[in-house]
Write an enzyme that holds these catalytic residues in place. Structure first.
Site, mmCIF file in Angstrom:
data_model
loop_
_atom_site.group_PDB
_atom_site.id
_atom_site.type_symbol
_atom_site.label_atom_id
_atom_site.label_comp_id
_atom_site.label_asym_id
_atom_site.label_seq_id
_atom_site.Cartn_x
_atom_site.Cartn_y
_atom_site.Cartn_z
ATOM 1 N N SER A 181 2.369 1.799 -3.344
ATOM 2 C CA SER A 181 1.372 2.271 -4.323
ATOM 3 C C SER A 181 1.078 3.742 -4.114
ATOM 4 O O SER A 181 0.980 4.511 -5.075
ATOM 5 C CB SER A 181 0.079 1.439 -4.205
ATOM 6 O OG SER A 181 -0.695 1.779 -3.050
ATOM 7 N N TYR A 219 0.829 -1.203 0.000
ATOM 8 C CA TYR A 219 0.000 0.000 0.000
ATOM 9 C C TYR A 219 0.865 1.255 0.000
ATOM 10 O O TYR A 219 0.613 2.199 -0.768
ATOM 11 C CB TYR A 219 -0.906 -0.027 1.231
ATOM 12 C CG TYR A 219 -1.901 1.097 1.334
ATOM 13 C CD1 TYR A 219 -1.616 2.233 2.084
ATOM 14 C CD2 TYR A 219 -3.144 1.015 0.701
ATOM 15 C CE1 TYR A 219 -2.533 3.264 2.203
ATOM 16 C CE2 TYR A 219 -4.068 2.032 0.823
ATOM 17 C CZ TYR A 219 -3.753 3.152 1.578
ATOM 18 O OH TYR A 219 -4.675 4.189 1.695
#
Ligand SMILES: CCCCCCCCCCCCCC(=O)CC(=O)SCCNC(=O)CCNC(=O)[C@H](O)C(C)(C)COP(=O)(O)OP(=O)(O)OC[C@H]1O[C@@H](n2cnc3c(N)ncnc32)[C@H](O)[C@@H]1OP(=O)(O)O
Ligand code: NAI
Length: 235
Positions: free
Chosen positions: A146, A143
């Site tokens: 990203s 995460y």
């Protein structure tokens, strides 16, 4: 975000992997657009998986057919978590989070920019990153990567698209009360809430207020920015 932008006078195209969720958003906005095939100019709901290039191309085609122009404001909110410690994270958990959170924003930003540039229309592209993209977070290598990528993508798009009158900015929320944070173990929530200078988690409206600003001419000379909405967490 949709409710706030509609309150500012926008006609909203709400899209989600979950089409029913998009239609529910449009129902919140009122008006006749809450059903498939909304009349021209009304708010409208769409379904697409932003990690799929074909689906994103079809989405932009559908939006332009519905509104007779490319979207002047594009807000990429779609995101998922697949949290796990690095030592145990699966390749699939890595791949899926990158596909939705980063590739999804690449595909939507590219398709929207192509439509705007080919029609000679200015625009404001707002990509939702996260403070985790700035500082990292235990259990979120996928995460965090990203979301850090979203910032770099958005800054580069800002450099390339400024000459076309298209502004691109990132919003980096902290802990916000949404279904995404409901999955966080309570002991972690308790820990981090104590670290927030403003002493509480944020609300979606707090993020929507900043998105509305970046969508408006009030931010007309702002592009490539990363705006933190965190209550001071990790300032
Ligand atoms: C000192 C506290 C620092 C807290 C900093 C937190 C900053 C987070 C800011 C995020 C703001 C923006 C968030 C966002 O963009 C939206 C989201 O991504 S919401 C989801 C956020 N996800 C997490 O924070 C991960 C939460 N953790 C987990 O889901 C599980 O722990 C995990 C799946 C990673 C592992 O589960 P499991 O194997 O069952 O281990 P435990 O849950 O028992 O945890 C073991 C141990 O590790 C500690 N811990 C876990 N996560 C965090 C974390 N994020 N920060 C700090 N510490 C964490 C946990 O408390 C346990 O510690 P013990 O001392 O052993 O009890
Ligand atoms: N809640 C928080 O604390 C924070 C959230 N964010 C980001 O804000 C954005 C919104 O998240 P939340 O509203 O909190 O979470 P949420 O889980 O409530 O909403 C995420 C939405 O994205 C949709 N979605 C998931 N995969 C998709 C796909 N492949 N294609 C299209 N739509 C898809 C889901 O159906 C859902 O409606 C996300 O990008 C998230 O990473 C950033 C920082 C903090």
């Amino acid at each position: 975000v949709g409710v706030r932008l509609a309150a500012e006078g926008a006609t909203v195209a709400a899209c989600d992997l979950d089409g029913a969720a998009a239609r529910e958003t449009v129902r919140l906005l009122g008006g006749p657009g809450s059903d498939e095939g909304a009349p021209r100019g009304a708010h409208a709901a769409f379904q697409a998986d932003v990690s799929e290039a074909g689906a994103v191309r079809r989405l932009l085609d559908q939006v332009q057919a519905c509104f007779s122009r490319p979207p002047s404001v594009v807000v990429s909110c779609a995101g998922i978590t697949r949290d796990e410690f690095l030592l145990h994270m699966s390749e699939d958990d890595w791949d899926r989070v990158i596909a939705v959170n980063l590739k999804g924003i690449f595909l939507v930003t590219q398709a929207a920019a192509q439509a705007l540039v080919s029609s000679g229309c200015p625009g404001s592209i707002i990509n939702i990153s996260s403070i985790v993209g700035k500082v990292g977070n235990v259990g979120q290598t996928n995460y965090a990567a990203s979301k850090a990528g979203v910032v770099g993508l958005t800054q580069t798009a800002a450099r390339e698209l400024g000459r076309h009158g298209i502004r691109c900015n990132s919003v980096l929320p902290g802990f916000i009360k949404t279904p995404m944070t409901q999955k966080v173990p309570q002991k972690v929530l308790d820990k981090v809430t104590g670290m927030i200078p403003m002493g509480h988690m944020g609300d979606p409206e707090d993020v929507a207020d900043v998105v509305a600003f970046l969508a408006s001419e009030d931010s007309g000379y702002i592009t490539g920015a990363s705006v933190e909405v965190t209550g001071g967490l990790f300032m």
